[in-house]
Design a protein around this motif. Structure first.
Motif, mmCIF file in Angstrom:
data_model
loop_
_atom_site.group_PDB
_atom_site.id
_atom_site.type_symbol
_atom_site.label_atom_id
_atom_site.label_comp_id
_atom_site.label_asym_id
_atom_site.label_seq_id
_atom_site.Cartn_x
_atom_site.Cartn_y
_atom_site.Cartn_z
ATOM 1 N N VAL A 56 0.779 -0.918 0.056
ATOM 2 C CA VAL A 56 0.185 -0.144 0.070
ATOM 3 C C VAL A 56 0.219 1.045 -0.100
ATOM 4 O O VAL A 56 1.880 1.326 0.592
ATOM 5 C CB VAL A 56 -0.868 0.228 1.416
ATOM 6 N N VAL A 57 0.699 2.501 -0.858
ATOM 7 C CA VAL A 57 1.548 3.420 -0.786
ATOM 8 C C VAL A 57 0.549 4.992 -0.714
ATOM 9 O O VAL A 57 -0.373 4.592 -1.282
ATOM 10 C CB VAL A 57 2.062 3.418 -2.510
ATOM 11 N N LEU A 58 0.727 5.207 0.720
ATOM 12 C CA LEU A 58 -0.027 6.423 0.473
ATOM 13 C C LEU A 58 0.898 8.243 1.024
ATOM 14 O O LEU A 58 2.489 7.671 0.414
ATOM 15 C CB LEU A 58 -0.808 6.787 2.429
ATOM 16 N N GLY A 59 0.233 8.764 0.283
ATOM 17 C CA GLY A 59 1.075 10.560 0.330
ATOM 18 C C GLY A 59 0.094 10.999 -0.365
ATOM 19 O O GLY A 59 -1.245 11.015 -0.809
ATOM 20 N N PRO A 60 0.707 12.085 -1.057
ATOM 21 C CA PRO A 60 -0.291 14.108 -1.697
ATOM 22 C C PRO A 60 -0.143 12.842 -3.427
ATOM 23 O O PRO A 60 -0.326 11.543 -3.926
ATOM 24 C CB PRO A 60 1.174 14.907 -1.525
ATOM 25 N N TYR A 61 -1.195 13.651 -3.962
ATOM 26 C CA TYR A 61 -1.450 13.169 -5.115
ATOM 27 C C TYR A 61 -0.613 12.375 -6.251
ATOM 28 O O TYR A 61 -0.883 12.043 -6.833
ATOM 29 C CB TYR A 61 -2.819 14.351 -5.472
ATOM 30 N N MET A 62 0.565 12.944 -6.199
ATOM 31 C CA MET A 62 1.632 12.399 -7.727
ATOM 32 C C MET A 62 1.847 11.621 -6.908
ATOM 33 O O MET A 62 2.478 10.150 -7.754
ATOM 34 C CB MET A 62 2.666 14.056 -7.571
ATOM 35 N N TYR A 63 1.549 10.764 -5.622
ATOM 36 C CA TYR A 63 1.905 9.379 -5.353
ATOM 37 C C TYR A 63 0.747 8.152 -5.003
ATOM 38 O O TYR A 63 0.573 6.967 -5.877
ATOM 39 C CB TYR A 63 2.530 9.310 -3.754
ATOM 40 N N SER A 64 -0.762 8.916 -4.880
ATOM 41 C CA SER A 64 -1.742 7.837 -4.201
ATOM 42 C C SER A 64 -3.093 8.421 -4.759
ATOM 43 O O SER A 64 -3.158 9.646 -5.290
ATOM 44 C CB SER A 64 -1.907 7.786 -3.008
ATOM 45 N N ARG A 65 -4.353 7.621 -5.247
ATOM 46 C CA ARG A 65 -5.557 8.118 -5.222
ATOM 47 C C ARG A 65 -5.694 7.366 -4.520
ATOM 48 O O ARG A 65 -5.653 6.595 -3.752
ATOM 49 C CB ARG A 65 -5.525 7.494 -6.801
ATOM 50 N N GLY A 66 -8.071 7.743 -4.540
ATOM 51 C CA GLY A 66 -8.983 6.876 -4.025
ATOM 52 C C GLY A 66 -8.194 7.000 -2.145
ATOM 53 O O GLY A 66 -8.480 7.805 -1.973
ATOM 54 N N GLU A 126 -6.578 5.440 -0.151
ATOM 55 C CA GLU A 126 -5.326 6.088 -0.223
ATOM 56 C C GLU A 126 -4.593 7.632 -0.053
ATOM 57 O O GLU A 126 -4.526 7.820 1.428
ATOM 58 C CB GLU A 126 -3.765 5.532 -0.434
ATOM 59 N N LEU A 127 -5.169 7.859 -0.421
ATOM 60 C CA LEU A 127 -4.801 10.108 -1.039
ATOM 61 C C LEU A 127 -6.078 10.250 0.052
ATOM 62 O O LEU A 127 -6.020 11.789 1.122
ATOM 63 C CB LEU A 127 -4.850 10.519 -2.189
ATOM 64 N N GLU A 128 -7.465 9.501 0.132
ATOM 65 C CA GLU A 128 -8.134 9.714 1.855
ATOM 66 C C GLU A 128 -8.040 9.730 2.638
ATOM 67 O O GLU A 128 -7.957 10.474 3.205
ATOM 68 C CB GLU A 128 -9.287 9.459 1.225
ATOM 69 N N HIS A 129 -6.990 9.019 2.976
ATOM 70 C CA HIS A 129 -6.458 8.656 4.029
ATOM 71 C C HIS A 129 -5.040 9.814 4.516
ATOM 72 O O HIS A 129 -5.605 9.914 5.573
ATOM 73 C CB HIS A 129 -6.220 7.151 4.140
ATOM 74 N N TRP A 130 -4.577 10.046 3.574
ATOM 75 C CA TRP A 130 -2.774 11.232 3.767
ATOM 76 C C TRP A 130 -4.171 12.088 4.045
ATOM 77 O O TRP A 130 -3.259 12.578 5.371
ATOM 78 C CB TRP A 130 -2.671 11.145 2.554
ATOM 79 N N ASN A 131 -4.719 12.662 3.372
ATOM 80 C CA ASN A 131 -5.662 14.105 4.111
ATOM 81 C C ASN A 131 -6.519 14.336 5.048
ATOM 82 O O ASN A 131 -5.680 15.060 5.929
ATOM 83 C CB ASN A 131 -6.520 14.108 2.216
ATOM 84 N N GLU A 132 -6.851 13.013 5.372
ATOM 85 C CA GLU A 132 -7.654 12.814 6.519
ATOM 86 C C GLU A 132 -6.550 13.161 8.001
ATOM 87 O O GLU A 132 -6.735 14.238 8.960
ATOM 88 C CB GLU A 132 -8.344 11.952 6.879
ATOM 89 N N MET A 133 -5.079 12.540 7.462
ATOM 90 C CA MET A 133 -4.093 12.697 8.570
ATOM 91 C C MET A 133 -3.907 14.094 8.583
ATOM 92 O O MET A 133 -4.073 14.674 9.591
ATOM 93 C CB MET A 133 -3.668 12.044 8.210
ATOM 94 N N LEU A 134 -3.742 14.851 7.301
ATOM 95 C CA LEU A 134 -2.794 16.027 7.740
ATOM 96 C C LEU A 134 -4.954 16.978 8.023
ATOM 97 O O LEU A 134 -4.200 17.981 8.740
ATOM 98 C CB LEU A 134 -2.951 16.977 5.984
ATOM 99 N N ASN A 135 -5.727 16.448 7.672
ATOM 100 C CA ASN A 135 -6.729 17.288 8.205
ATOM 101 C C ASN A 135 -7.202 17.166 9.219
ATOM 102 O O ASN A 135 -7.923 18.489 10.285
ATOM 103 C CB ASN A 135 -8.306 17.359 7.338
#
Length: 345
Positions: free
Chosen positions: A306-316, A318-327
């Motif tokens: 599983v790869v997580l990160g900003p838009y350049m690295y992940s989608r769906g 995984e991207l939602e999880h990363w953004n929720e962590m930042l928020n």
């Protein structure tokens, strides 16, 4: 006759009036402290007095503080006897159980994973959402493998047709720090719902993400995996998770969980921290790879990633999880993620 070492000091004759006055008051009273009025007693304490505010114990809210959506809470004890190689489990009580009908008739089944076939069972209780069990169970477990096992408590409601309806379960990994010292520990855990979704093609991984902007610290809690596609031909199977932090596709730091033997549903509950500035999170990515190893093999076999990160690295997700962590700074955000194909690693 005055000794030479004491010459030059002031001496008072024994028959002098000053000597007589001093002997009448051998212990002169000390000077009094400034008077403190009763109105200020809450703000200041007299010298030598005990301030009760400093000796208050934190209130135990484990039996009253139930979060919204709580399925119930379970109290149990765990003790491992090294010489006898026995795991002693005490089932104490449960509270706030949520039965599908108005009344609850609970019982508990105990499994020592990864063995899914054999289990021990408590007596059933009638018409109570707060059962008191006070039962003890014994598992015979070799000391070499006990820290690889996971204790599972499954709480059921017994309906009028004597069918068992699952209310929730508790998973408790038997880590070495938990069993150290042959001590008797009492633990309470909230029940978790059984996942109704079938595992993904290559399995799923559950973990938490959290970021503390004040400490510039990224925290990852690897919880468990399910439905892993193990390669049985590799002999004794051990499964672990490797965490890799990258920045601009360059390696920064790598960490690993402990290994779990012979389970397609391993439980870890291990926490890892990475140092990462807030500005670096725009170009950073986090990779979690599940690997299978075996004795004698130099390289571990990847089962999925599983790869997580900003838009350049992940989608769906995984991207939602990363953004929720930042928020949600300083909070741990928990989610399941489907593992991608090992061929894509």
């Amino acid at each position: 006759m005055v000794p030479p070492s004491l010459q030059g000091q002031d001496w008072v004759p024994l028959d002098s009036p000053a000597r007589a006055q001093a002997s009448q008051d051998p212990c002169p009273a000390p000077e009094l402290l400034p008077h403190t009025s009763t109105d200020n007693l809450g703000k200041a304490c007299a010298l030598g007095a005990i301030n009760p505010e400093l000796y208050k114990f934190p209130e135990d809210t484990s039996e009253t503080d139930f979060p919204a959506g709580c399925l119930g809470r379970l109290w149990f004890s765990v003790e491992y006897q090294q010489e006898a190689e026995r795991l002693l489990v005490g089932l104490i009580k449960a509270q706030h159980l949520q039965a599908p009908s108005g009344t609850c008739n609970p019982l508990v089944k105990l499994h020592l994973l990864p063995d899914e076939r054999r289990f021990l069972q408590s007596k059933s209780k009638c018409k109570t959402s707060n059962p008191q069990f006070d039962e003890h169970f014994i598992f015979q477990v070799p000391s070499k493998s006990v820290i690889q096992r996971v204790l599972r408590f499954s709480v059921y409601h017994v309906d009028k047709q004597r069918k068992h309806q699952l209310l929730g379960h508790v998973l408790f990994p038997l880590k070495s720090e938990t069993l150290a010292g042959d001590c008797h520990r009492i633990i309470c855990r909230d029940l978790e719902a059984e996942s109704l979704e079938p595992p993904s093609e290559f399995g799923d991984l559950q973990f938490c993400l959290g970021y503390n902007d004040y400490l510039s610290r990224l925290t990852v809690v690897v919880l468990r995996a399910k439905g892993l596609q193990l390669q049985e031909h590799r002999g004794a199977v051990s499964v672990f998770v490797k965490l890799s932090l990258m920045n601009h596709n360059k390696f920064v730091k790598c960490k690993k969980t402990s290994t779990v033997l012979g389970s397609i549903n391993p439980v870890y509950n291990e926490t890892f921290s990475f140092k990462a500035d807030a500005a670096q999170l725009d170009t950073a990515s986090l990779s979690l790879t599940v690997l299978q190893g075996a004795k004698g093999d130099k390289e571990s076999l990847p089962l999925g990633r599983v790869v997580l990160g900003p838009y350049m690295y992940s989608r769906g997700r995984e991207l939602e999880h990363w953004n929720e962590m930042l928020n949600k700074p300083k909070e741990l955000v928990k989610r399941w993620h489907a593992l991608c194909s090992p061929c894509e690693l």
